[in-house]
Design an enzyme around this catalytic site. Structure first.
Site, PDB file in Angstrom:
ATOM      1  N   ARG A   1       2.370   4.923  17.443  1.00 35.90           N
ATOM      2  CA  ARG A   1       1.924   5.956  16.503  1.00 35.90           C
ATOM      3  C   ARG A   1       2.437   7.351  16.844  1.00 35.90           C
ATOM      4  O   ARG A   1       2.887   8.070  15.948  1.00 35.90           O
ATOM      5  CB  ARG A   1       0.394   5.959  16.383  1.00 35.90           C
ATOM      6  CG  ARG A   1      -0.214   4.663  15.873  1.00 35.90           C
ATOM      7  CD  ARG A   1       0.583   3.997  14.773  1.00 35.90           C
ATOM      8  NE  ARG A   1      -0.088   2.836  14.200  1.00 35.90           N
ATOM      9  CZ  ARG A   1       0.508   1.674  13.960  1.00 35.90           C
ATOM     10  NH1 ARG A   1       1.779   1.510  14.267  1.00 35.90           N
ATOM     11  NH2 ARG A   1      -0.163   0.682  13.404  1.00 35.90           N
TER      12      ARG A   1
ATOM     13  N   ASP B   1       0.815  -1.218   0.000  1.00 39.10           N
ATOM     14  CA  ASP B   1       0.000   0.000   0.000  1.00 39.10           C
ATOM     15  C   ASP B   1       0.847   1.267   0.000  1.00 39.10           C
ATOM     16  O   ASP B   1       0.605   2.200  -0.771  1.00 39.10           O
ATOM     17  CB  ASP B   1      -0.953   0.008   1.197  1.00 39.10           C
ATOM     18  CG  ASP B   1      -2.082  -0.995   1.040  1.00 39.10           C
ATOM     19  OD1 ASP B   1      -2.378  -1.371  -0.105  1.00 39.10           O
ATOM     20  OD2 ASP B   1      -2.659  -1.407   2.068  1.00 39.10           O
TER      21      ASP B   1
END
Length: 398
Positions: A95, A14
């Site tokens: 994250r 991706d």
């Protein structure tokens, strides 16, 4: 100079496709940023070369394993953070670190936009974009998979049409995210919550039902920081890595849960976090010995809220920062040793030792040498129960 977009790059299909797609759709140059948080897999240099081969004008790779362990995993450990009392914040912790590296790269390269490969159904889109907004509010965000309905089939077709240097045939039946703090597995047959996980779901842990000898380990903490394993000095990263191996070999750290996502849906997640859960178990036990009662009670409330904030993508929020200060202050006496047995999928504490212990043997014992004045207890009980007794008389009409 052309506009630049910083892309959170994993090296997979991706994000490799996203490099060329972003360049074609926006006319911008793409800077790929890959961050090593202990996820294993390919060498970072190979990831860097692939990004360049796929069209990136620059590719930045960062070995952030120690940074991740010391500045993200350690606060979670000291907080005893478990979302929904179970999940040790595997993806949620990494994250904000990735966001920090993305915004740093944007500042260094003059980029005006950051891009990520998250879908619209998960938590990570929130963690990335809220974090970017907190650190660099002027940056724009592009999310091709979410905003332009990219599917795997479209990505494969794009890669094949442009002969990108990436294997488009290898497809895991699961969606997997992993780092040194743990591993998260979802999708595939796991989406039916009646289906039990099978052994090939797991990678960090061995089957806990298989017979093997127990493993006894002693973990030493200094002010809430793991500093030694069995007397051998370790960094925070080494402590996690060693316990990933030892606890994982005993099947410790498997979780199968239905969790509440921030976007409002429930999802079935299978986690492996052997090192994280062994360390949290040991740290909680040492706090039971060294923290004063009311501090310990309030800290449990803080731990729940801290975990929710981090899960919800609010790592850089004012409340999270304030709670960090509370947690850090609470750790000043959390020093000592915890002995635990790793076996059969469990990490069981069986020994505690601390120079800062609040456990007084002479107060606790029921044998000779008892220094607790039991004569004081009668009046204490009467006064403690007095409000309830008065209310009961009123309510019973006596």
């Amino acid at each position: 100079m052309s506009e630049r977009v910083v892309l959170a790059y994993s090296g997979g299909l991706d994000t490799s496709v996203a490099i060329g797609w972003i360049a074609e759709e926006t006319g911008a140059e793409v800077v790929a940023v890959a961050v090593d948080v202990g996820q294993g897999g390919e060498d970072l240099e190979e990831v860097r070369k692939r990004a360049l081969d796929c069209g990136a004008v620059e590719a930045v790779v960062a070995d952030a394993r120690d940074e991740y362990a010391e500045q993200y995993c350690l606060p979670a450990l000291q907080t005893n953070a478990l979302y929904m009392d179970r999940y040790p914040l595997v993806s949620a912790l990494s994250r904000p670190l990735i966001v920090k590296h993305l915004t740093d790269a944007a500042a260094q390269t003059g980029a005006t936009t950051v891009s990520h490969g998250c879908t619209g159904k998960g938590n990570d889109q929130v963690r990335f974009e809220v974090g970017i907004g907190a650190l660099a509010p002027d940056l724009k965000v592009i999310a091709p998979v979410r905003d332009f309905a990219w599917t795997r089939e479209k990505a494969i077709a794009w890669a094949e049409d442009r002969d990108l240097p990436i294997d488009v045939n290898k497809k895991s039946p699961y969606s997997i995210d992993q780092n040194v703090w743990g591993r998260a597995v979802e999708t595939g047959f796991l989406e039916d919550i009646w289906n039990a996980p099978i052994e090939d779901v797991y990678s960090y842990t061995q089957d806990p039902s298989q017979p093997r000898d127990p493993d006894e380990v002693v973990i030493t903490f200094d002010k809430g920081v793991p500093v030694a394993i069995d007397g051998e000095t370790v960094t925070v990263l080494q402590a996690i890595q060693q316990l990933n191996q030892r606890a994982g070999n005993q099947g410790v750290g498997r979780l199968d849960m239905v969790e509440d996502r921030l976007v409002g849906i429930k999802s079935r997640e299978v986690y492996e976090a052997p090192g994280a859960l062994a360390l949290i178990t040991a740290h909680q036990e040492l706090e039971d010995v060294t923290l004063e009662r009311d501090l310990a009670r309030f800290k449990r409330t803080v731990a729940q809220r801290w975990g929710e904030l981090v899960y919800d993508g609010l790592w850089f929020s004012p409340l999270k920062n304030a709670l960090d200060s509370f947690v850090a202050d609470s750790q000043q006496h959390v020093s000592g040793e915890i002995r635990m047995t790793l076996h059969g999928g469990r990490a069981v504490v069986n020994g505690r030792r601390s120079d800062a212990s609040l456990y007084d043997f002479n107060l606790a014992t029921y044998d000779e040498g008892d220094t607790f004045d039991q004569g004081l207890a009668k009046g204490f009980v009467q006064l403690w129960g007095l409000p309830s007794k008065i209310a009961a008389k009123r309510d019973l009409g006596s």
